[in-house]
Design an enzyme around this catalytic site. Structure first.
Site, PDB file in Angstrom:
ATOM      1  N   ASP A 227     -42.766 -22.443 -10.338  1.00 20.16           N
ATOM      2  CA  ASP A 227     -43.389 -21.245  -9.155  1.00 20.16           C
ATOM      3  C   ASP A 227     -41.759 -20.419  -9.239  1.00 20.16           C
ATOM      4  O   ASP A 227     -41.028 -20.767  -8.729  1.00 20.16           O
ATOM      5  CB  ASP A 227     -44.569 -21.358  -9.175  1.00 20.16           C
ATOM      6  CG  ASP A 227     -45.728 -21.613  -9.667  1.00 20.16           C
ATOM      7  OD1 ASP A 227     -45.471 -21.056 -10.216  1.00 20.16           O
ATOM      8  OD2 ASP A 227     -46.390 -21.840  -8.644  1.00 20.16           O
TER       9      ASP A 227
ATOM     10  N   ASP B 213     -49.311 -23.895  -6.526  1.00 18.82           N
ATOM     11  CA  ASP B 213     -50.015 -24.284  -5.468  1.00 18.82           C
ATOM     12  C   ASP B 213     -51.332 -23.476  -5.413  1.00 18.82           C
ATOM     13  O   ASP B 213     -52.350 -24.080  -4.817  1.00 18.82           O
ATOM     14  CB  ASP B 213     -49.374 -22.839  -5.177  1.00 18.82           C
ATOM     15  CG  ASP B 213     -49.403 -21.803  -5.417  1.00 18.82           C
ATOM     16  OD1 ASP B 213     -50.042 -21.096  -6.572  1.00 18.82           O
ATOM     17  OD2 ASP B 213     -48.693 -20.570  -4.984  1.00 18.82           O
TER      18      ASP B 213
ATOM     19  N   ASP C 236     -53.911 -24.111 -11.268  1.00 19.88           N
ATOM     20  CA  ASP C 236     -52.475 -24.526 -11.298  1.00 19.88           C
ATOM     21  C   ASP C 236     -52.416 -26.979 -11.525  1.00 19.88           C
ATOM     22  O   ASP C 236     -52.225 -27.286 -12.156  1.00 19.88           O
ATOM     23  CB  ASP C 236     -51.358 -25.141 -10.388  1.00 19.88           C
ATOM     24  CG  ASP C 236     -50.628 -23.726 -10.440  1.00 19.88           C
ATOM     25  OD1 ASP C 236     -50.386 -22.708 -11.777  1.00 19.88           O
ATOM     26  OD2 ASP C 236     -49.988 -23.178  -9.234  1.00 19.88           O
TER      27      ASP C 236
END
Length: 1020
Positions: A455, A757, A761
């Site tokens: 990310d 997070d 996901d």
């Protein structure tokens, strides 16, 4: 070896079926101590029990829902309940007991809930407040509440004491047989030679067994303590609670019935409870019931069950039932005994141990047969074949003990246990480095990682966000200084400021609260916090704005739609929808804009291009951009209707700065040098993503940056050429991330680590070889799906995890190389000696000591080496790497050949070389020299094993205190055994020349290792 292990000993790092886990257990033919060998493996019977419990829960819930639906039809005509409050509950100041609360929520009993006055009635009966929460100022009242309703902890099995590990170590089959041999030896020895002389051999074996047992138990007990500490860390879950009038974060284990909990997307429901208020709450109950269909929770269906997960929406919940009174508590009590899945290396090394064990068993049987045949042959020649004395019985018993001890040495039971030891050591150290390993296998798999999909926000950047630029009413303004916000407020028309503040403070997933110290605190994600801070700097008041309008509908932020929205009932009447999200997406939904005068004007081409250029300008400066817009709604809008997706009026765009974390560029460069590709996968604007990726060193000149929607449109043929070059994926949805990971794993056979997070996901974290969840920004759903939790959300910590993963892999390779060398030499020496001379140079007691050096002590020394920087200069092993490599076989066979030649030379010419003809017992002296030389060969080979390819094996040796302590204590004990315990260990004190010769022969193994590494190069 690879062909012998075959696919039967292969195991996936994740999601292996019970059948696969059972298969390799059934294949383990030669197991000395099942209690120890299978201690750190999954308890399949407990898992089956938990699966059955889930099925029961699913059926109970299905029936409860059907009954509650039927009951709902009759509620209006229902009479008062005949429920009687127990006296002890009434005396404590409450009006409902724990059992009644449990039956209401678990049974989804709307009828009973109605009898007790609904959610409001339950609040009163639990003596709490739905807005201020539970009061815990009176400690006696809290104690009474805990006594009556219980605490929010589930029952766990008692931690095992040191003596349990001693008892389990004694269950070793070979040690039990040796114990029996010792017992017989004591009886026969004392009967024939008297006390104490006749007891020496038996007592020597007993002392050796006890030493092995206590050293083994100590090592295992230390491991169990490390795993217990890690388990405590895994269970640390916090939730937002209103208590004593303040919003605060509390551990779920501190919750009490009567607490008011705030839940949002990705949270785990911490206890059974009742819905108080909220919007669009969708609950995933699969963890409790196995049911994949989400359940909607609202005033009509207000029941929330512990252990379920919030899939969408936000709400306030009243805690009613906690701990072991909930179905989740009972399920967790069973699941906690199910254990962790075994790792691929554990299974592979169990296979190696089984194969070598079978070979060792054959050698042991043949050795015993040869020794017995020699004894019988000798007696036949002497004409005493029918006369057997006590000495003959003792000799026969010694042969049997030698055969059993060959099995002890030959079955490398320590191989799979060394994996656990190394993993436990690494996991403990990684915890200090801010990485919490949830699944053992992830620790070793991370060492093979070839690709990391990371990310951007919070992982590569600091996650400390501030609004530094804005374009409100077509007016671009710099906001990096505090006074700039008040200047902007003065420049904007009052109507625009009002609309802007209304949008900021109502269309948010965050909150502005007053904490215990009386200070203002902003709660919510860093993005929400930055926008709320911007609103406050413009002079806005969160509570005033929230009270001025009534929330009609809330659609929380969704990573697929890339925006969130609310519908408000305005004070002057009428409805207005506000939306906020990805700038180009929200701007595309606008057909009007607020101009510099605050007037609503059509969004013409010039205005649209101006706003688009502003977004691109902000993004090229590595700013995260969000667009705010609103639309007036028709009077007929209801809560069931969807919030409009077009026709909006653009209020403005904000640019949020999120600086790159210090050290990220260096960490990315380190990954590249280690052969690991780093890719950025983000939901942000492509220009923002490219700017940050260049700053981090991720995006190179030959790399590709692509947007999620474009990626989705590509054909399979195009993806084959495209995927290896992708370095940045912007505006990606969770499905895009999942697709990218799947392609990398299946099509390109890469070992992929993925960070995540959010709740969405979870599929990508589940699909990846190693799922890495963020500890600070991550939701409970993401953490639950992850294998490792990065506690500081820092990319550099991910690189540390990779380094530790490689260290674990290499350390176990070092230990395997060392142990297999000892196995081969000990087997061949005793077997050939028995066949050629009719006696074994290494006795049962000596072999037990050698076994301890190579097993428990060897594992401690080699499997706990800390990682070094050199590990990140090699290419990753990848998915198809051979664990016992060509380099290892070269070292094993080279050292084995040298050691065998040395011991053969000593057996053939030792008496002449050391002039032992005049010694009182030349055979005993020679066997002592052989034993001493053999042990020193292993000690120097242990030092050699620190590096499999490098010449300098002494580098950093003193920094590893465990290694230095093990080698030092082994040398000390060897001196004691040879010089002082000769009666028990069948040794005799040696001269200084003999000691020097033993040490020098052992030391020559080091130049031999240098010769092997330089003159016989190998490719893995």
């Amino acid at each position: 070896m690879k062909s012998l292990l075959s696919e039967k000993w292969e195991l996936q790092p994740k999601h292996s079926s019970s059948e696969v886990l059972q298969r390799w257990r059934d294949l383990c033919g030669v197991v000395k101590n099942p209690k120890r060998r299978f201690r750190f493996t999954a308890n399949l019977s407990k898992r089956h029990e938990a699966a059955e419990m889930r099925k029961t829960n699913q059926e109970k819930l299905r029936i409860a829902v059907l009954v509650s639906k039927a009951a709902f039809e009759f509620i209006k005509g229902a009479k008062a309940s005949d429920y009687t409050v127990p006296k002890e509950v009434e005396a404590a100041g409450f009006k409902i007991c724990a059992d009644e609360l449990g039956s209401i929520v678990e049974g989804h009993d709307l009828k009973k809930l109605k009898f007790h006055g609904g959610a409001t009635g339950i609040v009163d009966k639990l003596d709490t407040d739905s807005s201020k929460g539970l009061s815990t100022t009176d400690s006696e009242a809290v104690s009474r509440r805990q006594e009556l309703y219980g605490i929010n902890k589930f029952q766990e099995s008692e931690p095992r004491s040191f003596w349990v590990f001693v008892w389990e170590a004694l269950h070793d089959m070979t040690l039990m047989i040796l114990g029996f041999c010792a017992f017989v030896s004591l009886i026969v020895g004392i009967a024939t030679e008297g006390w104490p002389k006749g007891a020496h051999d038996g007592l020597g074996i007993v002392a050796s067994i006890l030493l092995v047992v206590f050293v083994t138990a100590t090592s295992d007990y230390r491991q169990s303590l490390q795993f217990r500490d890690l388990d405590k860390e895994k269970k640390k879950i916090s939730v937002q609670v209103t208590r004593n009038g303040y919003r605060q974060k509390l551990s779920i284990y501190e919750l009490l019935p009567g607490d008011v909990v705030h839940l949002s997307i990705g949270d785990q429901v911490p206890a059974d409870g009742i819905f108080l208020s909220g919007f669009s709450v969708s609950i995933d109950e699969s963890s409790l019931t196995g049911e994949s269909e989400p359940a909607m929770v609202n005033a009509e269906n207000p029941f929330l069950l512990s252990g379920t997960k919030v899939q969408d929406g936000t709400c306030k919940m009243l805690v009613t039932t906690v701990g072991m009174r909930t179905q989740w508590g009972k399920l967790m009590a069973t699941l906690s005994e199910g254990g962790d899945d075994e790792t691929p290396l554990q299974v592979k090394l169990n296979g190696v141990a089984t194969i070598i064990g079978k070979i060792g068993l054959v050698f042991a049987i043949v050795t015993f047969a040869v020794l017995v045949q020699k004894l019988v042959g000798r007696k036949w020649q002497e004409g005493t074949s029918l006369v057997w004395s006590g000495d003959d019985a003792l000799e026969l018993l010694e042969y049997f003990a030698i055969a059993v001890t060959i099995v002890v040495v030959a079955v490398p039971e320590g191989l799979p246990l060394a994996v656990t030891l190394s993993l436990a050591f690494a996991m403990k150290k990684m915890m200090n480095d801010k990485a919490l390993v949830r699944h053992l296998a992830a620790c070793e798999t991370m060492g093979s990682a070839t690709s990391i999909c990371s990310d951007k926000t919070g992982t590569l950047t600091t996650n400390h966000m501030t609004v530094v630029k804005s374009c409100i009413s077509m007016n671009v303004k710099e906001l990096s200084k505090p006074e700039n916000a008040s200047a902007l407020c003065a420049e904007l028309p009052p109507s625009v400021v009002r609309t802007l503040l209304q949008s900021i403070f109502n269309n948010t997933g965050g909150e502005v609260v007053v904490n215990k110290e009386g200070k203002r605190e902003i709660l919510g994600t860093p993005t929400e916090a930055a926008i709320l801070e911007f609103g406050l700097s413009l002079g806005g008041d969160f509570q005033v704005e929230r009270q001025a309008c009534k929330l009609v509908k809330v659609e929380p932020f969704n990573s697929t739609k890339k925006r969130m929205g609310v519908v408000l009932q305005l004070p002057e009447g009428g409805l207005r929808a506000h939306t906020k999200g990805a700038s180009e997406i929200v701007l595309a939904a606008c057909d009007k804009v607020l101009n510099t005068k605050g007037e609503v004007v059509p969004l013409d081409e010039a205005s649209f291009n101006h706003l688009k250029e502003t977004i691109e300008q902000f993004a090229s400066e590595a700013l995260r951009t969000l667009c705010l817009a609103y639309v007036e709604l028709e009077k007929g809008f209801t809560e069931e209707d969807a919030i409009p997706s077009s026709g909006y009026t653009c209020i403005g765009i904000v640019g949020i700065k999120d600086p790159v974390r210090p050290g990220v560029r260096e960490s990315v460069a380190l990954c590249r040098s280690a052969g690991v590709t780093v890719r950025m996968v983000t939901g942000d604007n492509i220009n923002t993503a490219k700017a940050i990726a260049r700053e981090c060193g991720i995006l190179t000149d030959d790399g590709i940056a692509i947007e999620g929607p474009d990626f989705r449109e590509k054909s399979m043929e195009e993806l084959l050429h495209l995927v290896p070059k992708i370095q940045v994926m912007a505006r990606s949805s969770p499905l895009d991330k999942h697709t990218l990971v799947k392609h990398l794993r299946t099509t390109f056979n890469e070992v992929v680590a993925v960070t995540g997070d959010g709740t969405n996901d979870a599929p990508a974290l589940h699909e990846a070889d190693i799922g890495l969840a963020m500890g600070i920004a991550g939701t409970e759903v993401a953490k639950e799906s992850a294998d490792v939790i990065i506690l500081d959300d820092n990319f550099s910590t991910i690189v540390t995890v990779a380094k530790w993963g490689r260290s674990v892999y290499v350390n176990i390779q070092k230990f395997v190389q060392f142990q297999l060398t000892v196995n081969i030499v000990a087997l061949i020496v005793n077997f050939t000696s028995a066949c050629l001379t009719g006696s074994a140079p290494l006795t049962a007691v000596q072999l037990l000591w050698v076994n301890m050096i190579m097993d428990t002590l060897g594992a401690l020394a080699l499997a706990t080496e800390p990682p070094n920087e050199e590990l990140m200069k090699k290419a990753p092993v990848g998915r198809s790497g051979n664990f016992i490599s060509n380099v290892m076989w070269r070292n094993i066979l080279g050292q084995s050949a040298y050691q065998f030649m040395v011991i053969w030379f000593l057996q053939a010419y030792g008496k002449t070389y050391f002039e032992l003809e005049n010694h009182p017992n030349p055979d005993l002296a020679l066997n002592t020299i052989i034993f001493n030389t053999f042990v020193f060969c292993q000690l120097f080979n242990e030092v050699n094993s620190r590096e499999m390819e490098k010449i300098n094996v002494l580098k950093g040796i003193l920094n590893n205190h465990v290694f230095a302590s093990v080698v030092g204590s082994t040398v000390l004990f060897q001196i004691i055994i040879v010089e002082f315990l000769g009666t028990f260990a069948n040794t005799t004190p040696l001269t200084l020349r003999q000691w020097n010769a033993s040490i020098c022969i052992g030391f020559i193994g080091m130049p031999i290792a240098v010769f092997l590494k330089t003159c016989i190069p190998m490719r893995n």
